[in-house]
Design an enzyme around this catalytic site. Structure first.
Site: not given
Ligand code: KIV
Length: 269
Positions: A122, A187, A120, A91, A52-53
């Protein structure tokens, strides 16, 4: 007999677990579209994370919080369609796993419509992990710096520096593995703590700003290609600096992870 005999084998969670067993470091990068997905795949990258970056590097927001499930589904589909071998993780974005019901519905979207092999999430949410795993959904945990909690944390900072915080991250990591997580991303934590966690867990631990003793490494693609605006985080590296092409930079990253040449001390806490 298979009608897809000419296709390279797609990596599975079993392959990633086996890599940890034999000490073959897992190379991972983020990608959000088909062109980069195909390039990463060609360069031999083991895992592609549709992070989600993308809210920051694609959409231009100052955090990952505005990203929606449907946006994640769209980008995951672009990536999953174009890769042949790499394992694809997507994510679950902000608030997409607040309840078990939402976690199941949104993970199903990412897998059915997006083509993700794993989702994924968090934080310390073993109850969500256990629930999803029971439905046949592979889960990657994410501990340490949690970008979706940036407003609670008050900024992007190294986590686990104090002994009690470090103990909590270790305890949370063990709880996620017990709940059924098949992978963990750590992270921005001190390298010593990340190494201890990787040694204590049976599942692969992939680090970002977490030192060389993790079982693999991940970076945000646009940071390592030096096409992000703003300051590159200390734990990242500009792989374009010594490369003649984007493909060369990605291959160099892949080899540096495998050879334990990245991250070096300057990228660690
Ligand atoms: O969203 C993302 O790119 C991430 C990485 C920073 C691990 O979760």
């Amino acid at each position: 007999m298979t009608i897809y005999a000419d296709r390279p084998k797609q990596l599975s969670i079993t392959d990633l677990a086996a890599m940890k067993q034999v000490g073959d470091k897992i190379s991972c990068l983020t990608a959000y579209d088909a062109s980069f997905s195909a390039l990463l795949d060609l360069a031999g990258i083991d895992v592609i994370l549709v992070g989600d970056s993308l809210g920051m590097v694609i959409q231009g927001h100052s955090s990952t919080i505005p990203v929606t499930v449907e946006e994640m589904v769209y980008h995951t589909r672009c990536v999953a369609t174009a890769r042949k071998r790499a394992f694809v993780i997507a994510d679950l974005p902000f608030a997409a796993y607040a309840t078990l019901e939402q976690a199941l519905q949104n993970s199903a979207r990412l897998m059915q419509a997006g083509g993700a092999q794993m989702v994924k999430l968090e934080g310390s949410r073993p109850e969500v992990v256990g629930f999803l795993v029971n439905q046949g959904i592979p889960v990657c945990g994410h501990l340490g710096l949690l970008p979706q909690s940036v407003n609670r944390l008050g900024g992007y900072r190294v986590q686990g520096r104090h002994p009690e915080d470090a103990q909590k991250i270790l305890k949370d990591a063990i709880a996620l593995e017990k709940a059924g997580a098949d992978l963990l991303i750590l992270e921005c934590v001190p390298a010593k703590l990340a190494g201890e966690i990787a040694r204590n867990l049976g599942i692969p631990v992939i680090g970002i700003g977490a030192g060389v003793d993790c079982d693999g490494q991940v970076l945000v693609l646009y940071d390592m290609l030096n096409i992000s605006t703003g300051n590159r985080p200390r734990f990242s590296k500009n792989f374009m600096a010594e490369a003649e092409s984007i493909e060369g930079a990605i291959r160099h990253y892949h080899q540096a992870v495998k050879a334990l040449e990245f991250p070096s001390a300057e990228h660690c806490y």
